[in-house]
Design a protein around this motif. Structure first.
Motif, mmCIF file in Angstrom:
data_model
loop_
_atom_site.group_PDB
_atom_site.id
_atom_site.type_symbol
_atom_site.label_atom_id
_atom_site.label_comp_id
_atom_site.label_asym_id
_atom_site.label_seq_id
_atom_site.Cartn_x
_atom_site.Cartn_y
_atom_site.Cartn_z
ATOM 1 N N VAL A 130 0.858 -1.197 0.000
ATOM 2 C CA VAL A 130 0.000 0.000 0.000
ATOM 3 C C VAL A 130 0.891 1.243 0.000
ATOM 4 O O VAL A 130 0.683 2.185 -0.761
ATOM 5 C CB VAL A 130 -0.940 -0.008 1.233
ATOM 6 C CG1 VAL A 130 -1.660 1.332 1.381
ATOM 7 C CG2 VAL A 130 -1.948 -1.141 1.141
ATOM 8 N N LEU B 76 -7.770 5.946 1.419
ATOM 9 C CA LEU B 76 -7.441 4.524 1.493
ATOM 10 C C LEU B 76 -8.681 3.754 1.915
ATOM 11 O O LEU B 76 -9.483 4.257 2.715
ATOM 12 C CB LEU B 76 -6.335 4.288 2.523
ATOM 13 C CG LEU B 76 -4.979 4.935 2.227
ATOM 14 C CD1 LEU B 76 -4.042 4.748 3.414
ATOM 15 C CD2 LEU B 76 -4.347 4.327 0.984
ATOM 16 N N GLU C 259 -6.892 -1.350 3.485
ATOM 17 C CA GLU C 259 -5.570 -0.821 3.095
ATOM 18 C C GLU C 259 -4.958 -0.033 4.255
ATOM 19 O O GLU C 259 -3.767 -0.176 4.568
ATOM 20 C CB GLU C 259 -5.705 0.106 1.880
ATOM 21 C CG GLU C 259 -6.049 -0.604 0.589
ATOM 22 C CD GLU C 259 -6.300 0.391 -0.549
ATOM 23 O OE1 GLU C 259 -5.950 0.041 -1.682
ATOM 24 O OE2 GLU C 259 -6.826 1.497 -0.307
#
Ligand code: CUA
Length: 336
Positions: free
Chosen positions: A253, A320, A324
């Motif tokens: 990520v 996000l 994540e």
């Protein structure tokens, strides 16, 4: 738990009159010297105003009681006495100003003297809107340590800070350890300080440098030489490798979102230097230039919407998905 109790404690620890090193002690001594002289001058000045006023008042009372209204002219002797007092006061003022000037000048010189007893530890400190980047350089580049907003120093050893600014004028100030020094773009300056007591000393940018000037704080941790070397040794290491799937996802990520455009994580492909180096971010006590305690909740809030916490900061909002964010936090927490 709210950040406020921690911050209140931190502000208490911010005290130029609680010197923890020779440089700060010189400034503290100068402060008390100025204060003592000014207090004496103040009291004498007030007496010179109050005593004649009382005398005039009691004389006027006596006159009105006797119903005498004629104006009395001062005798030539009294004129002479007054002139002597005025000229004496002028001379005394000049002498006092001179004593203050000498004290000020001597302190300034002592602060700027490079320590000669030991080789100073050299730290490059760069001020940015609105955080601090510290680099402990070493002849071996792989032994250099770069960190942000939290500086560790060994007790008893002089520290040489090489100060610079990457954008506007900031000012370095750790009241318990030293005086202020402006940090000016394209102009490197130096300041020396020594901490002679272990402790945590708070610093604050002391020159208005934009919207988040107030949230530009610096933490100096003075510790024993052994502890310092251990910290520095840990700082030289690359970042911790993820062990679990979640941590690995978190690293992905980081690398696939905007994070990689601004931050460095040692040992990975993230090498940008716009924002703080995050190689050992989990070992730092606070976030956002010492504005938030370094806890997962605060870190999550900071990542998602830094603009809400420090409006104007260069870090953008990050959209996000919950899984994540969870993975990213899991990864950042292992970067000790
Ligand atoms: Cu930096 Cu004020």
């Amino acid at each position: 738990m709210s950040a406020w109790p921690i911050l209140a404690k931190a502000w208490e620890a911010h005290d130029a009159l609680d010197a923890a090193g020779p440089q700060a002690r010189k400034i503290e001594t100068l402060y008390w010297f100025f204060l003592a002289i000014c207090a004496v001058v103040y009291v004498i000045t007030i007496l010179f105003i109050v005593i004649p006023a009382i005398r005039a008042w009691s004389a006027a009372r006596r006159r009105s009681q006797a119903e005498q209204l004629e104006v009395t002219t001062p005798s030539p002797g009294a004129e002479q006495r007054r002139a002597t007092i005025v000229w004496g006061a002028v001379l005394l003022t000049v002498l006092i100003m001179f004593a203050l000037l000498v004290g000020d000048f001597a302190t300034g010189r002592a602060l700027h003297a490079k320590p000669t007893d030991q080789t100073p530890l050299h730290i490059n400190l760069t001020a940015r809107q609105w955080w601090w980047e510290a680099e402990y350089s070493d002849a071996m580049p792989s032994n250099s340590v770069t960190t942000a907003n939290e500086i560790h120093i060994p007790v008893g050893r002089p520290i040489e800070f090489e100060l610079r600014s990457a954008d506007v004028i900031h000012s370095f100030w750790i009241p318990n350890l030293s005086g202020k020094k402006d940090m000016i773009p394209d102009h490197r300056t130096k300041i020396w300080l020594t901490a002679d007591k272990p402790g945590e000393y708070w610093g604050q940018c002391a020159e208005f440098c934009g919207y988040q000037h107030a949230k530009m704080r610096l933490l100096v941790i003075a510790e024993s030489a052994d502890k310092f070397e251990a910290w520095r040794g840990a700082g030289m290491q690359p970042s911790t490798e993820p062990l679990t799937d979640l941590q690995r996802t978190g690293r992905q990520v980081f690398m696939q979102h905007a994070c990689i455009l601004c931050h460095t994580i040692g040992g990975t492909e993230a090498r940008a230097r716009v924002g703080p180096d995050l190689t050992h971010v989990a070992s730092r006590r606070m976030l956002a230039s010492n504005w938030l305690p370094n806890r997962p909740g605060h870190l999550a809030g900071w990542i998602i919407d830094p603009q809400k916490i420090k409006p104007g900061t260069r870090m953008p909002q990050n959209y996000l998905r919950p899984h994540e964010l969870r993975a990213l936090l899991e990864y950042l927490e292992i970067l000790k």
